[in-house]
Motif scaffolding. Sequence first.
Motif, PDB file in Angstrom:
ATOM      1  N   CYS A   7       0.861  -1.202   0.410  1.00 32.16           N
ATOM      2  CA  CYS A   7       0.075  -0.387  -0.366  1.00 32.16           C
ATOM      3  C   CYS A   7       0.957   1.029   0.138  1.00 32.16           C
ATOM      4  N   TRP A   8       1.453   1.367   0.742  1.00 34.17           N
ATOM      5  CA  TRP A   8       2.730   2.530   0.836  1.00 34.17           C
ATOM      6  C   TRP A   8       3.764   2.148  -0.331  1.00 34.17           C
ATOM      7  N   ARG A   9       4.288   1.949  -1.474  1.00 36.11           N
ATOM      8  CA  ARG A   9       4.641   2.298  -2.338  1.00 36.11           C
ATOM      9  C   ARG A   9       3.332   2.288  -3.571  1.00 36.11           C
ATOM     10  N   GLN A  10       2.260   2.107  -3.266  1.00 33.20           N
ATOM     11  CA  GLN A  10       0.711   2.643  -4.260  1.00 33.20           C
ATOM     12  C   GLN A  10       0.670   3.795  -3.641  1.00 33.20           C
ATOM     13  N   ALA A  11       0.538   4.685  -2.626  1.00 32.12           N
ATOM     14  CA  ALA A  11      -0.096   5.362  -1.923  1.00 32.12           C
ATOM     15  C   ALA A  11       1.356   7.026  -2.740  1.00 32.12           C
ATOM     16  N   THR A  12      -0.556   7.997  -3.055  1.00 36.53           N
ATOM     17  CA  THR A  12       0.116   9.808  -3.322  1.00 36.53           C
ATOM     18  C   THR A  12       0.219  10.284  -2.258  1.00 36.53           C
TER      19      THR A  12
END
Length: 88
Positions: A7-12
């Motif tokens: 989730c962190w890698r895909q966060a904006t």
Amino acid sequence: MELFEACWRQATPVFGSEAQETEDDLDLSATDRALLHLLHAGLKDETTCRQLGLSERTLRRRITDLTARLGATSRFQAGAQAVRRGWL
């Protein structure tokens, strides 16, 4: 832990002003860029197929792939993410 990292890698970033280049950005083909521009222009699938010389099935597959790479759930969200990443 793995779920958090994914989730962190895909966060904006909330306050980030510059798009960061990822490995997905480097793999974006000229056809994918053209597809994003045509979708951004609001063309229908039929017209986009003719412009790019693709079948409707191939077009839908590419749109699904781009949407997944952008972490989007709709075409609109994919367009917003593409602009944020500097793909458009």
